[in-house]
Design a protein around this motif. Structure first.
Motif: not given
Ligand code: ARG
Length: 589
Positions: A329-330, A325, A318-319, A284, A280, A362
């Motif tokens: 993000t995952s 996270v 995403i962050r 990112v 991750m 996503c």
């Protein structure tokens, strides 16, 4: 092995071409009015438009041209009539039905071959993301649908010759893990805990961290902070949290495997969000470097909006500003991981419809940030909710979430009660085994027979009933056929069957030749309920036939052979379908 309809269509093509009609119009369709016709030709309207003619005139001509059509030397139609304003109504000749079903019966795959029915550009390999259980939390009713639908889709793909990769995608990494770890520490249970402990600990820890104003419970801020810290430590592989977490994972997964097995649900991989924990961060960073992700209020986001969007499509975060996270993000890192480790042509997510926006974000973000090796489809089977009688999501009497385990044991008890009332001479052990199979079949079929995207009302009585479109009804039909087979003598059924079809038998034959079309429809629409609907109708026709004819006492040998052939066809097709539905069949009921 070509299906009968395909064979008929290719003969039609020849006639159409020879007479100056576009061959793309040469196909028969199932009739919407079965009392008038089995199949019909609807395309005379298109031909008429093409050639600037009157549709009825075209229909008259087509019917004259194809009246005596033959397939493999056998007449195709027992009736072929044009009718206003421009259809051709068709009845299929019984002899032809009989011959093709005889072929089907002698084929190991009962005539279903994906290579023949799937479109040319169909994927060779599909990755399925379903199940989605969360570690340290018990499976609840919401997990039933996504598990059983996903499993059936996987089996349908395999049945059609498409390879699959199945991943449960565990929720094993969020704050819930930090909460459980800190609570275990506080209770001094680090060395010795079971899944039963975890199931109690998670809700307790969650309540402790969040508090509950309605019950005058203050949030424990210090505990909450520790849980967040523990979660962060996991992300950085720090001990002892990481070891504790691994232990929780091990115990939890072992238990989940048992639960899923009970439902006949199996995964190739028990990967989870944590599988991609080390991917991750760098992912990112790269997205930021590439300029795909940008800073917005301290957080990092990717824009995924399109001009054509009708609904709001917020950027994908995403962050977070504190560096943490998120779920997205995952999921993005998981796509990256899957791209690197597998070679799927399509991704199918069987996930609650309330996650549609998240998944769409996503999917778009993964394309935009170049995570895909080559362009491919994503598909979200947006699964509807299981509701209670009040039309609201199914809850326990005290308003809580219902554990799947509770639901299954309730169903089992009810099934056992039914069996005892039936007064059969079954041993206790047999009764228990049958009740287990029937209850799981009832729950799964109750779920699968509802179109996946629709909400449905969970009704245990109805699902367990021996009447209607239910699991027990389908199983009972098979048990009935099995008992007929058991009562037959060896030589029976070996005479050349008589082709003597009344309307019930004709209907069974017609349905039976459509089996591969039904599987194709289910495939195209991601809808397993179409298979349920079909076997229910087939079982209904079979049961009418059973009541109409005395199969075992039939004295005409050739007629008896025909009856046995019908039993065989229905048995083979329903068994094949139940393999796709992942429903077990008891020996007796
Ligand atoms: N664990 C999630 C939940 O219980 C479902 C996971 C669905 N799959 C995915 N790739 N996001 O809500």
């Amino acid at each position: 092995m070509k299906s009968l309809v395909k064979k008929i269509n290719s003969e039609l093509e020849k006639v159409f071409q020879a007479n100056g009609y576009d061959k793309s119009f040469a196909y028969i369709s199932v009739s919407g009015r079965p009392e008038l016709a089995d199949y019909q030709i609807n395309s005379c309207f298109n031909i008429a438009k093409d050639l600037k003619k009157n549709p009825m005139e075209v229909a008259d001509n087509v019917s004259t041209l194809i009246k005596d059509l033959e397939v493999d030397g056998v007449k195709v139609f027992s009736n072929c009539e044009s009718c206003k304003p421009g259809f051709v109504n068709l009845k299929i000749n019984d002899e032809l039905l009989f011959i093709s079903l005889n072929d089907v019966l002698h084929d190991d795959n009962i005539g279903v071959y994906g290579s023949e029915i799937l479109p040319n550009d169909a994927p060779k390999c599909i990755l399925l993301d379903y199940g989605g259980a969360n570690v340290a939390k018990p499976l609840h009713v919401g997990h039933l649908r996504v598990a059983v639908i996903g499993e059936s889709l996987k089996r349908l793909y395999n049945r059609l010759g498409i390879k699959t990769i199945s991943d449960v995608h565990l929720g094993d990494f969020g704050l819930q893990m930090g909460l459980v770890i800190e609570e275990l520490k506080d209770e001094g249970k680090l060395d010795d805990f079971t899944t039963a402990d975890l199931e109690v600990i998670y809700p307790k820890a969650s309540l402790r961290a969040k508090g509950d104003a309605s019950k005058n419970i203050e949030p424990d801020l210090e505990f909450n902070k520790r849980a967040h810290e523990a979660t962060k430590k996991l992300q950085n592989n720090i001990e002892p949290e990481t070891s504790i977490w691994k232990k929780i994972l091990k115990i939890s997964i072992a238990d989940l495997k048992v639960r899923y097995k009970e439902l006949n649900v199996f995964f190739d991989y028990y990967y989870g969000e944590s599988t991609v924990k080390d991917i991750m961060g760098p992912m990112v960073d790269k997205m930021i470097d590439d300029g795909v992700a940008y800073e917005s209020d301290g957080a990092y986001v990717i824009d995924v909006k399109k001009d054509t969007d009708k609904k709001e499509m917020p950027p994908c975060i995403i962050r977070k500003s504190d560096g943490a996270v998120l779920y997205a993000t995952s999921d993005l890192a998981t796509i990256k991981f899957r791209e690197e480790n597998f070679d799927a042509d399509r991704y199918v997510y069987v996930v609650d419809k309330r996650q549609s926006l998240h998944l769409e974000q996503c999917f778009r973000a993964s394309k935009k940030s170049g995570l895909l090796k080559r362009d491919k489809d994503f598909y979200h089977v947006a699964v509807g909710t299981m509701n209670g009688n009040d039309g609201k999501p199914f809850k326990s009497r005290d308003g809580g979430v219902v554990k799947l385990e509770t639901l299954i044991s309730e169903a089992r008890e009810k099934a056992l009660e039914q069996l005892k009332n039936n007064d059969r001479d079954l041993s206790n052990a047999d009764e228990n085994k049958i009740a287990e199979i029937v209850s799981i079949a009832a729950l799964k079929y109750g779920d699968l027979s509802n179109s996946p995207t629709r909400d449905y009302v969970f009704d245990m009585e109805k699902f367990l009933s021996f009447q209607g479109n239910t699991g027990p009804y389908i199983l009972y039909t098979l048990v009935r056929i099995k008992s007929i087979f058991e009562k037959l003598n060896d030589s029976e059924g070996s005479s050349e069957p008589m082709i003597n079809c009344d309307s019930i038998i004709h209907n069974i034959f017609l349905k039976a030749i459509r089996y591969s079309d039904v599987l194709l429809d289910a495939y195209k629409n991601y809808d397993i309920s179409l298979i349920c609907k079909y076997i229910y109708e087939l079982a209904n026709d079979f049961n009418s036939f059973y009541h109409e004819h005395n199969i075992l006492n039939e004295t005409d040998k050739r007629k008896k052979s025909l009856f046995i052939m019908i039993c065989n066809i229905v048995d083979r097709i329903i068994r094949d379908s139940l393999e796709i539905l992942a429903i077990e069949i008891p020996d007796r009921m």
